[in-house]
Design a protein around this motif. Sequence first.
Motif, mmCIF file in Angstrom:
data_model
loop_
_atom_site.group_PDB
_atom_site.id
_atom_site.type_symbol
_atom_site.label_atom_id
_atom_site.label_comp_id
_atom_site.label_asym_id
_atom_site.label_seq_id
_atom_site.Cartn_x
_atom_site.Cartn_y
_atom_site.Cartn_z
ATOM 1 N N SER A 34 0.849 -1.225 -0.095
ATOM 2 C CA SER A 34 0.119 0.047 0.094
ATOM 3 C C SER A 34 0.922 1.292 -0.043
ATOM 4 C CB SER A 34 -1.086 0.009 1.261
ATOM 5 O OG SER A 34 -0.255 0.175 2.312
ATOM 6 N N TYR A 35 2.291 0.994 0.268
ATOM 7 C CA TYR A 35 3.082 2.279 0.208
ATOM 8 C C TYR A 35 3.719 2.459 -1.205
ATOM 9 C CZ TYR A 35 2.896 2.405 5.282
ATOM 10 O OH TYR A 35 2.273 2.877 6.440
ATOM 11 N N ASP A 36 4.240 3.797 -1.399
ATOM 12 C CA ASP A 36 5.034 3.737 -2.670
ATOM 13 C C ASP A 36 6.302 2.879 -2.709
ATOM 14 O OD1 ASP A 36 3.277 5.355 -3.990
ATOM 15 O OD2 ASP A 36 4.373 7.217 -3.519
ATOM 16 N N ASN A 37 6.571 2.165 -3.674
ATOM 17 C CA ASN A 37 7.888 1.401 -3.537
ATOM 18 C C ASN A 37 7.782 0.354 -2.463
ATOM 19 O OD1 ASN A 37 8.825 2.906 -5.680
ATOM 20 N ND2 ASN A 37 9.437 4.542 -4.366
ATOM 21 N N GLY A 38 6.636 -0.260 -2.373
ATOM 22 C CA GLY A 38 6.467 -1.250 -1.359
ATOM 23 C C GLY A 38 6.628 -2.786 -1.492
ATOM 24 N N GLU A 39 7.107 -2.971 -2.786
ATOM 25 C CA GLU A 39 7.382 -4.304 -3.186
ATOM 26 C C GLU A 39 8.368 -5.080 -2.388
ATOM 27 O OE1 GLU A 39 7.869 -2.028 -5.736
ATOM 28 O OE2 GLU A 39 5.904 -1.945 -6.138
ATOM 29 N N ILE A 40 8.029 -6.131 -1.460
ATOM 30 C CA ILE A 40 8.686 -6.723 -0.653
ATOM 31 C C ILE A 40 8.531 -8.164 -0.666
ATOM 32 C CG2 ILE A 40 8.780 -4.715 1.103
ATOM 33 C CD1 ILE A 40 6.727 -6.740 2.807
ATOM 34 N N SER A 41 9.482 -8.911 -0.055
ATOM 35 C CA SER A 41 9.409 -10.444 0.290
ATOM 36 C C SER A 41 9.991 -10.498 1.690
ATOM 37 C CB SER A 41 10.335 -11.338 -0.632
ATOM 38 O OG SER A 41 11.592 -10.808 -0.368
ATOM 39 N N ILE A 42 9.299 -11.432 2.341
ATOM 40 C CA ILE A 42 9.439 -11.618 3.611
ATOM 41 C C ILE A 42 10.084 -12.841 3.731
ATOM 42 C CG2 ILE A 42 8.340 -12.120 6.084
ATOM 43 C CD1 ILE A 42 7.578 -9.399 5.180
ATOM 44 N N ILE A 43 11.246 -12.734 4.735
ATOM 45 C CA ILE A 43 12.233 -14.169 4.896
ATOM 46 C C ILE A 43 12.018 -14.329 6.431
ATOM 47 C CG2 ILE A 43 14.459 -15.031 4.956
ATOM 48 C CD1 ILE A 43 15.196 -12.684 2.589
ATOM 49 N N GLU A 44 11.263 -15.491 6.617
ATOM 50 C CA GLU A 44 10.952 -15.906 7.825
ATOM 51 C C GLU A 44 12.235 -16.548 8.520
ATOM 52 O OE1 GLU A 44 6.675 -17.052 8.713
ATOM 53 O OE2 GLU A 44 7.322 -17.749 6.572
ATOM 54 N N ASN A 45 12.632 -16.263 9.773
ATOM 55 C CA ASN A 45 13.628 -17.047 10.748
ATOM 56 C C ASN A 45 12.973 -17.614 11.903
ATOM 57 O OD1 ASN A 45 15.659 -16.078 8.500
ATOM 58 N ND2 ASN A 45 15.508 -13.837 9.606
ATOM 59 N N PRO A 46 12.315 -18.474 11.838
ATOM 60 C CA PRO A 46 11.546 -18.832 13.067
ATOM 61 C C PRO A 46 12.502 -19.315 14.230
ATOM 62 C CG PRO A 46 11.116 -20.547 11.230
ATOM 63 C CD PRO A 46 12.065 -19.503 10.796
ATOM 64 N N CYS A 47 13.613 -19.848 13.920
ATOM 65 C CA CYS A 47 14.554 -20.340 15.298
ATOM 66 C C CYS A 47 15.147 -19.175 15.961
ATOM 67 C CB CYS A 47 15.644 -21.121 14.542
ATOM 68 S SG CYS A 47 15.105 -22.705 13.816
ATOM 69 N N GLU A 48 15.223 -18.045 15.149
ATOM 70 C CA GLU A 48 15.849 -16.735 15.683
ATOM 71 C C GLU A 48 14.706 -15.854 16.395
ATOM 72 O OE1 GLU A 48 18.457 -15.035 12.842
ATOM 73 O OE2 GLU A 48 19.418 -16.886 12.469
ATOM 74 N N SER B 26 12.560 -14.086 14.500
ATOM 75 C CA SER B 26 12.658 -12.910 13.495
ATOM 76 C C SER B 26 12.418 -13.113 12.110
ATOM 77 C CB SER B 26 14.071 -12.285 13.620
ATOM 78 O OG SER B 26 14.918 -13.288 12.876
ATOM 79 N N PHE B 27 12.243 -11.995 11.536
ATOM 80 C CA PHE B 27 11.886 -12.060 10.072
ATOM 81 C C PHE B 27 12.663 -10.765 9.317
ATOM 82 C CE2 PHE B 27 8.320 -9.772 11.680
ATOM 83 C CZ PHE B 27 8.209 -8.756 10.917
ATOM 84 N N THR B 28 12.811 -10.946 8.149
ATOM 85 C CA THR B 28 13.589 -9.955 7.414
ATOM 86 C C THR B 28 12.542 -9.427 6.430
ATOM 87 O OG1 THR B 28 15.708 -10.893 7.666
ATOM 88 C CG2 THR B 28 15.582 -9.366 5.969
ATOM 89 N N VAL B 29 12.585 -8.099 6.265
ATOM 90 C CA VAL B 29 11.579 -7.486 5.266
ATOM 91 C C VAL B 29 12.822 -7.173 4.132
ATOM 92 C CG1 VAL B 29 10.314 -5.420 4.675
ATOM 93 C CG2 VAL B 29 9.931 -6.706 6.629
ATOM 94 N N LYS B 30 12.508 -7.850 3.146
ATOM 95 C CA LYS B 30 13.643 -7.476 1.804
ATOM 96 C C LYS B 30 12.872 -6.565 1.027
ATOM 97 C CE LYS B 30 16.895 -9.847 -1.301
ATOM 98 N NZ LYS B 30 17.256 -10.985 -1.868
ATOM 99 N N PHE B 31 13.392 -5.638 0.466
ATOM 100 C CA PHE B 31 12.735 -4.727 -0.504
ATOM 101 C C PHE B 31 13.216 -5.218 -1.911
ATOM 102 C CE2 PHE B 31 12.334 -2.031 3.287
ATOM 103 C CZ PHE B 31 11.069 -1.567 2.906
ATOM 104 N N THR B 32 12.446 -5.462 -2.910
ATOM 105 C CA THR B 32 12.663 -6.061 -4.218
ATOM 106 C C THR B 32 12.162 -5.185 -5.243
ATOM 107 O OG1 THR B 32 10.481 -7.185 -4.153
ATOM 108 C CG2 THR B 32 12.350 -8.642 -3.111
ATOM 109 N N GLY B 33 11.656 -4.285 -5.109
ATOM 110 C CA GLY B 33 10.995 -3.199 -6.209
ATOM 111 C C GLY B 33 12.073 -2.389 -6.681
#
Length: 179
Positions: free
Chosen positions: A100-114, A116-123
């Motif tokens: 919903s944001y400008d340039n908000g194309e992302i992928s989410i990388i889940e790290n369940p053991c840690e 945490s998760f990472t928001v990776k900007f792909t756009g």
Amino acid sequence: MNKADTLKSYIPEFILKSKVFNAIYDTQGIELDSLWASISGILDQCFVDKATWGLKFWEEFLGIPVDETKETDFRRGVVKSKIRGVGTVTVKLMQAVAQSYDNGEISIIENPCEYSFTVKFTGIKGIPPNLDDLKKAIEEIKPAHLQVQYTFKYNMWDYVKTLTWQQVKENTWENLKVR
């Protein structure tokens, strides 16, 4: 077709030969065009993607601090993310909020053991201009026990080393990273 022409299309031809009636219909047409534009402008405020001066009311309704110094598109993105950010938090929900944001194309990388998760900007390359608003939105919807990290896309050395010296001289290092 303006409203004067629409009005005249309903009138018999012999009446339109009168300058008085033509002036009346032209004047009424101007007023109707103005009225229609006002109604259309008010109706636009009911839709986030078209709202301008009405964004303030959307923000107040959703409990978002009103900051009219921000760009309209950024404000719309915050409103849309707040609306979309309802429900069980999933990767799909976070992506919908980010998009919903400008340039908000992302992928989410889940790290369940840690936890945490990472928001990776792909756009786009570099840091999106409204990153702070996006971070607030994700912070608001993510589970409290999870940490979040953000990664951005930049040009790699393999790309930069293919440029000519002239191309390098014409840019700053910041531009080369995201060009």
